[in-house]
Design a protein around this motif. Structure first.
Motif, short mmCIF file in Angstrom:
data_model
loop_
_atom_site.label_atom_id
_atom_site.label_comp_id
_atom_site.label_asym_id
_atom_site.label_seq_id
_atom_site.Cartn_x
_atom_site.Cartn_y
_atom_site.Cartn_z
N GLY A 178 -44.38 -119.01 -155.57
CA GLY A 178 -45.27 -120.19 -155.79
C GLY A 178 -44.30 -121.36 -156.01
N VAL A 179 -43.02 -121.48 -155.86
CA VAL A 179 -42.18 -122.48 -156.14
C VAL A 179 -42.18 -123.26 -154.80
CG1 VAL A 179 -39.94 -123.40 -156.94
CG2 VAL A 179 -40.79 -121.40 -157.80
N PRO A 180 -42.53 -124.49 -154.65
CA PRO A 180 -42.50 -125.25 -153.51
C PRO A 180 -40.97 -125.43 -152.79
CG PRO A 180 -43.47 -126.94 -155.15
CD PRO A 180 -43.35 -125.33 -155.91
N THR A 181 -40.92 -125.38 -151.65
CA THR A 181 -39.44 -125.65 -151.07
C THR A 181 -39.26 -127.04 -150.89
OG1 THR A 181 -40.38 -125.44 -148.77
CG2 THR A 181 -39.58 -123.42 -149.71
N PHE A 182 -38.32 -127.57 -150.48
CA PHE A 182 -38.01 -129.08 -150.40
C PHE A 182 -38.41 -129.72 -148.76
CE2 PHE A 182 -35.19 -127.68 -153.73
CZ PHE A 182 -35.48 -128.68 -154.55
N ARG A 183 -38.07 -128.90 -147.81
CA ARG A 183 -38.22 -129.16 -146.60
C ARG A 183 -39.37 -128.29 -145.71
NH1 ARG A 183 -33.43 -129.17 -148.33
NH2 ARG A 183 -32.07 -131.23 -148.63
N GLY A 184 -39.67 -128.81 -144.70
CA GLY A 184 -40.79 -128.19 -144.02
C GLY A 184 -42.21 -128.17 -144.82
N ALA A 185 -43.00 -127.34 -144.11
CA ALA A 185 -44.61 -127.49 -144.33
C ALA A 185 -44.97 -127.36 -146.00
CB ALA A 185 -45.50 -126.48 -143.55
N GLY A 186 -45.35 -128.01 -146.52
CA GLY A 186 -45.44 -127.96 -147.99
C GLY A 186 -44.35 -128.30 -148.98
N GLY A 187 -43.37 -128.80 -148.17
CA GLY A 187 -41.96 -129.00 -149.03
C GLY A 187 -42.07 -130.36 -150.02
N LEU A 188 -41.45 -130.34 -150.89
CA LEU A 188 -41.42 -131.61 -151.80
C LEU A 188 -41.06 -132.81 -151.36
CD1 LEU A 188 -39.78 -129.81 -155.11
CD2 LEU A 188 -42.22 -130.52 -155.07
N ARG A 237 -42.40 -130.69 -162.51
CA ARG A 237 -41.71 -129.22 -161.85
C ARG A 237 -41.31 -128.26 -162.97
NH1 ARG A 237 -37.38 -131.16 -158.35
NH2 ARG A 237 -36.78 -129.18 -158.48
N ARG A 238 -40.87 -128.62 -163.97
CA ARG A 238 -40.72 -127.60 -165.12
C ARG A 238 -42.23 -126.86 -165.26
NH1 ARG A 238 -37.46 -129.39 -170.19
NH2 ARG A 238 -35.59 -129.83 -169.51
N ALA A 239 -43.21 -127.75 -165.58
CA ALA A 239 -44.29 -127.09 -165.65
C ALA A 239 -44.99 -125.86 -164.69
CB ALA A 239 -45.59 -128.08 -165.91
N LEU A 240 -44.69 -126.55 -163.57
CA LEU A 240 -45.02 -125.89 -162.41
C LEU A 240 -44.15 -124.39 -162.15
CD1 LEU A 240 -45.44 -127.43 -158.59
CD2 LEU A 240 -44.67 -125.02 -159.01
N VAL A 241 -42.87 -124.61 -162.36
CA VAL A 241 -42.04 -123.28 -162.49
C VAL A 241 -42.28 -122.33 -163.40
CG1 VAL A 241 -39.78 -122.72 -162.84
CG2 VAL A 241 -40.19 -124.29 -160.86
N LEU A 242 -42.88 -122.88 -164.77
CA LEU A 242 -43.07 -122.04 -166.06
C LEU A 242 -44.20 -121.37 -165.53
CD1 LEU A 242 -42.27 -124.33 -168.87
CD2 LEU A 242 -41.12 -122.24 -168.17
N GLN A 243 -45.00 -121.51 -164.52
CA GLN A 243 -46.20 -120.58 -164.18
C GLN A 243 -45.78 -119.55 -163.32
OE1 GLN A 243 -49.64 -121.75 -165.06
NE2 GLN A 243 -48.62 -123.32 -166.34
N CYS A 244 -44.51 -119.75 -162.72
CA CYS A 244 -44.14 -118.65 -161.74
C CYS A 244 -43.26 -117.59 -162.28
CB CYS A 244 -43.27 -119.65 -160.90
SG CYS A 244 -44.40 -120.72 -159.88
N ALA A 245 -43.41 -116.45 -161.57
CA ALA A 245 -42.29 -115.21 -161.83
C ALA A 245 -41.57 -114.86 -160.78
CB ALA A 245 -43.23 -114.15 -162.46
N PRO A 246 -40.38 -114.11 -161.20
CA PRO A 246 -39.65 -113.68 -160.00
C PRO A 246 -40.36 -112.94 -159.24
CG PRO A 246 -38.54 -113.50 -162.15
CD PRO A 246 -40.03 -113.80 -162.85
N ASN A 247 -39.96 -112.78 -157.89
CA ASN A 247 -40.77 -111.91 -156.84
C ASN A 247 -39.80 -110.77 -156.43
OD1 ASN A 247 -39.02 -112.75 -154.29
ND2 ASN A 247 -40.17 -114.72 -154.54
N ALA A 248 -40.10 -109.87 -155.50
CA ALA A 248 -39.44 -108.87 -155.15
C ALA A 248 -37.96 -109.05 -154.68
CB ALA A 248 -40.25 -107.96 -154.16
N ALA A 249 -37.96 -110.13 -154.18
CA ALA A 249 -36.62 -110.76 -153.64
C ALA A 249 -35.52 -110.75 -154.83
CB ALA A 249 -36.44 -111.69 -152.76
N HIS A 250 -35.97 -111.56 -155.72
CA HIS A 250 -35.27 -111.79 -157.02
C HIS A 250 -34.81 -110.72 -157.73
CE1 HIS A 250 -37.60 -115.79 -156.93
NE2 HIS A 250 -36.45 -116.21 -156.93
N ARG A 251 -35.79 -109.56 -157.80
CA ARG A 251 -35.82 -108.34 -158.63
C ARG A 251 -34.71 -107.43 -157.71
NH1 ARG A 251 -41.30 -108.94 -159.50
NH2 ARG A 251 -41.73 -107.18 -157.55
#
Ligand code: BJW
Ligand code: ZN
Length: 258
Positions: A39-49, A78-92
């Motif tokens: 759920g963390v937005p990317t920088f470039r591409g569709a939906g990017g920051l 950005r901090r508040a947004l990331v604090l809502q997010c958890a690692p996904n299967a790739a991070h794990r």
């Protein structure tokens, strides 16, 4: 010759798994795409920051000099947004692989802290961290104050030693990366037999150059991305699809592990 394949092509998955298992030294160079499914937005591409804000207005030392409150407001969001997010299967999967094999290292451009949150050995963070701040004047003055009150200039964080403004401990455009972190990343990339390039547009340097160091050192580059990038042509395999789906297949102990 790059072989571009669909994420689910079992033959390619098996060949890449074999490459991963036989490589003595592996690095994973990750970018914003690895956190997209968290759920963390990317920088470039569709939906990017960078579609809604200009990097020049927020992610340069000049922007901070002009309007530190605006920059801090954005980083607070950005901090508040990331604090809502958890690692996904790739991070794990990457954390598990580096736990099992200490010669497997994660080098990330991300500032979201999700690799570290997944556990395992600390990743090399090339572009800093959203959750650290540093003094604009004292080179060694860092802390992890949170939250940041950006309601006025006075409430912004100031250095306890010299009184100067504190800034996000993030590498902005035009700034040098931390010398120790970059030289360790270059050393690992040159020595790696395999470089997995995961979820990065590979347009930002010097990070994108790390995969080329692996190639120059005689190693192999494998890309995982939903799209083509400038590194696709130097990759032996480019697996097209979401990182959280593909990475566990490449690194899991059994192929069914996700
Ligand atoms: C998925 C997916 C899914 C989506 N699964 N995949 C040549 C020309 C002009 C300028 C330069 C140049 N060479 C170097 C420069 C300067 C500049 C640069 O590279 N500019 C280029 C853009 C042209 N580099 C710098 O300024 C660097 N410093 C430097 O060079 O210093 C020199 C110096 C030396 C000595 C003294 C002084 C100076 C610093 C770069 C710092 C970058 N910082 C940023 C912003 C931080 C702000 C913040 O976070 O708040 O870091 S830029 C931004 O881009 C961020 C990222 O880490 C970085 C890379 O982006 P990333 O991770 O690749 O994300 P995206 O969004 O671009 O791509 C996502 C990818 O994921 C896409 O490919 C998707 O397809 C994919 N994807 N979902 C798998 N589910
Ligand atoms: Zn200071």
């Amino acid at each position: 010759m790059t072989r571009v394949t669909d994420a689910l092509d079992p033959e390619t998955v098996e060949r890449v798994r074999a490459l991963v298992q036989s490589a003595a030294r592996v690095i994973a160079l990750t970018g914003a795409g690895v956190s997209a499914e968290s759920g963390v937005p990317t920088f470039r591409g569709a939906g990017g920051l960078w579609n809604s804000v200009r990097a020049e207005d927020l992610a340069t030392p000049e922007a901070f000099g002009r309007d530190p409150r605006l920059v801090w407001e954005w980083y607070g969001w950005r901090r508040a947004l990331v604090l809502q997010c958890a690692p996904n299967a790739a991070h794990r999967a990457l954390a598990d692989a580096s736990r099992r094999h200490p010669s497997c290292r994660v080098i990330t451009q991300n500032v979201d802290g999700l690799h570290a949150a997944a556990g395992g050995p600390a990743p090399l963070e090339l572009h800093g961290s959203l959750f650290r701040i540093r003094c604009t004047r004292c080179p060694d003055r860092r802390d992890d104050r949170d939250p940041i009150d950006a309601s006025s200039y006075e409430t912004l964080p100031h250095c306890e030693r010299c009184g100067s403004l504190m800034r996000p401990d993030i590498v902005w455009f035009g700034e040098a990366l931390d010398e120790t972190v970059l030289s360790e990343a270059c050393r690992l990339a040159t020595a790696a037999q395999l470089c997995l390039v995961i979820g990065t547009s590979a347009v930002v340097y010097p990070a994108a150059g790390l995969a080329k160091l692996t190639l120059r050192g005689g190693g192999t580059v494998i890309e995982v991305n939903v799209d083509a990038t400038p590194l696709t042509d130097i990759a032996t395999f480019s697996l097209r699809g979401p990182a959280a789906e593909i990475v566990p297949r490449l690194l899991g102990e059994t192929q069914s592990a996700t």
